[in-house]
Design a protein around this motif. Structure first.
Motif, PDB file in Angstrom:
ATOM      1  N   THR A 196       0.829  -1.214   0.000  1.00 33.66           N
ATOM      2  CA  THR A 196       0.000   0.000   0.000  1.00 33.66           C
ATOM      3  C   THR A 196       0.859   1.259   0.000  1.00 33.66           C
ATOM      4  N   ARG A 197       1.982   1.219   0.706  1.00 34.62           N
ATOM      5  CA  ARG A 197       2.877   2.380   0.698  1.00 34.62           C
ATOM      6  C   ARG A 197       3.440   2.628  -0.703  1.00 34.62           C
ATOM      7  N   MET A 198       3.876   1.560  -1.363  1.00 32.36           N
ATOM      8  CA  MET A 198       4.490   1.723  -2.682  1.00 32.36           C
ATOM      9  C   MET A 198       3.479   2.194  -3.724  1.00 32.36           C
ATOM     10  N   LEU A 199       2.283   1.575  -3.747  1.00 36.60           N
ATOM     11  CA  LEU A 199       1.296   1.977  -4.750  1.00 36.60           C
ATOM     12  C   LEU A 199       0.712   3.347  -4.423  1.00 36.60           C
ATOM     13  N   GLY A 200       0.448   3.609  -3.137  1.00 34.38           N
ATOM     14  CA  GLY A 200      -0.083   4.916  -2.766  1.00 34.38           C
ATOM     15  C   GLY A 200       0.859   6.034  -3.155  1.00 34.38           C
ATOM     16  N   GLY A 204       0.285   8.885  -6.122  1.00 31.94           N
ATOM     17  CA  GLY A 204       0.087  10.215  -5.549  1.00 31.94           C
ATOM     18  C   GLY A 204      -1.223  10.299  -4.782  1.00 31.94           C
ATOM     19  N   ALA A 205      -1.599   9.208  -4.109  1.00 36.06           N
ATOM     20  CA  ALA A 205      -2.861   9.168  -3.363  1.00 36.06           C
ATOM     21  C   ALA A 205      -2.662   9.755  -1.972  1.00 36.06           C
ATOM     22  N   ASP A 206      -3.760   9.946  -1.269  1.00 34.20           N
ATOM     23  CA  ASP A 206      -3.702  10.436   0.110  1.00 34.20           C
ATOM     24  C   ASP A 206      -3.814   9.293   1.120  1.00 34.20           C
ATOM     25  N   ARG A 207      -4.489   8.220   0.712  1.00 33.77           N
ATOM     26  CA  ARG A 207      -4.607   7.071   1.621  1.00 33.77           C
ATOM     27  C   ARG A 207      -4.846   5.822   0.768  1.00 33.77           C
ATOM     28  N   MET A 208      -4.273   4.738   1.230  1.00 27.07           N
ATOM     29  CA  MET A 208      -4.478   3.474   0.535  1.00 27.07           C
ATOM     30  C   MET A 208      -4.463   2.355   1.552  1.00 27.07           C
ATOM     31  N   GLY A 223      -6.653  -4.077   8.421  1.00 27.00           N
ATOM     32  CA  GLY A 223      -5.534  -4.342   9.308  1.00 27.00           C
ATOM     33  C   GLY A 223      -4.466  -3.266   9.229  1.00 27.00           C
ATOM     34  N   ARG A 224      -4.050  -2.935   8.015  1.00 30.32           N
ATOM     35  CA  ARG A 224      -3.001  -1.951   7.794  1.00 30.32           C
ATOM     36  C   ARG A 224      -3.424  -1.024   6.668  1.00 30.32           C
ATOM     37  N   ASP A 225      -2.968   0.224   6.706  1.00 28.69           N
ATOM     38  CA  ASP A 225      -3.127   1.115   5.564  1.00 28.69           C
ATOM     39  C   ASP A 225      -1.936   2.059   5.503  1.00 28.69           C
ATOM     40  N   TRP A 226      -1.932   2.906   4.487  1.00 25.88           N
ATOM     41  CA  TRP A 226      -0.863   3.895   4.300  1.00 25.88           C
ATOM     42  C   TRP A 226      -1.512   5.249   4.042  1.00 25.88           C
ATOM     43  N   THR A 227      -0.912   6.311   4.549  1.00 28.39           N
ATOM     44  CA  THR A 227      -1.390   7.657   4.249  1.00 28.39           C
ATOM     45  C   THR A 227      -0.204   8.540   3.886  1.00 28.39           C
TER      46      THR A 227
END
Length: 574
Positions: A196-200, A204-208, A223-227
């Motif tokens: 999620t960190r790599m694709l986000g 150029g997303a704000d959250r994934m 469970g986990r996400d990226w912002t």
């Protein structure tokens, strides 16, 4: 300045565009060219009319920006780069046409107007073709166009949109980098966090994030996400899928990718606009993972403001969603294999211990008998030791063989009409010595009516006997054990509950697996092979029933419930 919509000066279906000079009267009649900063066409410089004729006749994208105001002309091939700005961009000054990138374009055109040339490959800019920023790449050349006096009168722009090629290279590089990053991970949360960190970041997303979906409860567990730091994390949240809209839920459960450019305006999400705004969602891209016709997980990409998702971004999200799921399943399978291997090693060590224990007294008794000088009483005692310990070893071996036969499907059940109450009585009789020996207080809660089942008497007695034997082993001396019988809604059940230490939370999901056994303690040194519950689960399943374990009614101890289908009336009457 915005120009009114205007048709093209030449029919795009013509094989060749006529010279501009020949078409000038028609142009003059069709358009109010005098309203542009260039004035009436009759007064245009000859250099402009000649260059414009070339531009309009060319089949590759070309733009002519004329004069100090960079008044815009362009051909059919260039229309896609303008998007919704066409046709109002015709005759409009460059500062208005390219307001979003004017700080980039204007210095370059200023150099060209001074007599220079500018060009580049895969030049990256964020233009607004459809009202929102969009990353595009171009091969381009800016060349000066001389006016009638030999000075520079304008800028001729030729370009090729290389966005698809550039993005294809970026996607390939991203996939290779993602595969390398995931390959070394051995934890499911780490896999999700990394992907999620790599694709986000790439999008150029704000959250994934990546949430697993429970169809029974309609809940997505994240469970986990990226912002990016601009959005609040949703990690650890459990959200009902229905809360995001009925249309959204239906699309995702059907396996369709959701692309919402503006959550407040899209008819599928407008009714839930406040809910989306509350978690900082202006645009959303969501990909369901469907396995065996069921949605099992959802990957989502959020932008805080409206954003136009492209086909390439959607395809990349779909690809990454599948990679995450495959990597997570791989990691979990490897974890299960490691756990099974560890349990096997522990079981073999325990088996060696259990078999070695009776060998010591057997060996001692055999040596005594071998001397030939033992008294008759000693011979009797030694023989008794050998018989008892050999019987114990035989019971251990029988357990191993029994589990092997049952798990491999080599056991044929002898079905007959039974009353579960009678089965329970037989199991209690078999375990009475163990319960009495340790001083347990046994309570039986009988059923007031028959509990008809259709099954194998020996095997069902074995199931309840294993549960009672387990309770006796794990409950301290003087503890309480309860056997409760009952049934409703088409099933009958038997529940065995004790007030022992209970099953540890980390062991509970695996308590019915082969070779799983709780930690030994001095008060249950008689041990066992940890096969009873695994055998019970398999036998219950063969009868079409279920078995479940959990804490006791008072929050301590263990309660195991066996549920079996109630025999149909026809089976009861034969």
């Amino acid at each position: 300045m915005r120009r009114p919509s205007m048709p093209w000066p030449f029919d795009p279906q013509q094989e060749r565009a006529p010279a501009l000079g020949a078409a000038m009267p028609a142009l003059t009649r069709a358009y109010d060219w005098s309203a542009t900063p260039l004035g009436p066409p009759d007064g245009w410089p000859r250099a402009l009319t000649c260059t414009l004729a070339t531009v309009l006749a060319c089949r590759v994208p070309m733009i002519l920006a004329w004069g100090p105001g960079h008044i815009h002309f362009y051909n059919d091939a260039a229309i896609p780069v303008f998007g919704a700005k066409h046709p109002a961009a015709l005759g409009a000054p460059g500062e208005l046409v390219w307001a979003e990138i004017w700080h980039i374009v204007e210095p370059l055109w200023r150099d060209v107007m001074a007599g220079g040339t500018v060009g580049g490959s895969d030049f990256h800019v964020a233009i607004e073709r459809w009202g929102a920023p969009e990353d595009r790449s171009f091969d381009f050349s800016y060349s000066p166009v001389l006016d009638d006096d030999g000075g520079v009168g304008g800028v001729l722009v030729t370009f090729v949109d290389t966005t698809d090629t550039v993005m294809a290279r970026q996607r390939l590089a991203f996939r290779l980098a993602l595969a390398d990053a995931l390959r070394g991970l051995d934890d499911a949360d780490a896999v999700i966090g990394c992907a999620t960190r790599m694709l986000g970041t790439h999008l150029g997303a704000d959250r994934m994030g990546f949430g697993e979906y429970d169809e029974a409860t309609d809940i997505v567990h994240i469970g986990r996400d990226w912002t990016s730091g601009e959005a609040v994390s949703l990690a650890g949240a459990s959200l009902p899928l229905a809360a995001f809209g009925a249309d959204v839920k239906a699309l995702l459960l059907a396996g369709g990718t959701l692309r919402v450019d503006d959550a407040a305006a899209d008819p599928r999400t407008a009714a839930q606009a406040q809910a989306y705004a509350a978690i900082g969602v202006g645009a959303v891209l969501a990909v369901p993972l469907v396995r065996e016709r069921r949605c099992v997980a959802i990957l989502y990409v959020h932008a805080r403001r409206p954003r136009r998702w492209t086909d390439a971004e959607s395809a990349m999200a779909e690809d990454v969603a599948g990679r995450i799921w495959d990597a997570v399943q791989r990691v979990r399978a490897e974890e299960a294999l490691r756990a099974a291997d560890r349990r096997k090693d522990e079981f073999l060590a325990m088996l060696a211990h259990e078999l070695r224990n009776p060998l010591a007294p057997i060996t001692t008794a055999a040596e005594l008998l071998q001397r030939g000088s033992a008294e008759p009483a000693q011979v009797t005692r030694a023989s008794g030791v050998i018989v008892r310990q050999a019987a114990h070893m035989k019971a251990l071996v029988d357990d191993l063989l029994d589990v092997s036969r049952v798990t491999r499907g080599q056991v044929v059940l002898q079905h007959e009409e039974l009353d579960l109450r009678d089965v329970a009585t037989m199991a209690l009789e078999q375990n009475a010595p163990a319960l009495t020996r340790r001083g347990h207080v046994l309570t039986v809660v009988p059923a007031p009516h028959p509990l008809p089942v259709y099954g194998d008497r020996v095997r069902l007695v074995q199931v309840l006997s294993n549960l009672l034997n387990n309770a006796a082993r794990y409950t301290p001396e003087g503890g309480r054990i309860t056997l409760a019988l009952g049934g409703a809604d088409g099933h009958v059940e038997a529940a065995v509950e004790d007030n022992g230490p209970g099953i540890p939370a980390d062991l509970l999901p695996h308590v019915f697996d082969l070779f799983v056994q709780g930690a030994r303690s001095p008060d249950r040194a008689q041990g066992g092979l940890g096969l009873g519950l695994a055998l019970a689960r398999t036998l219950v399943a063969l009868h079409g029933g279920t078995i479940a374990a959990g804490p006791g009614a008072e929050g301590r101890g263990t309660r195991i419930v066996v549920r079996l289908p109630r025999a149909a009336p026809a089976a009861q009457t034969g």
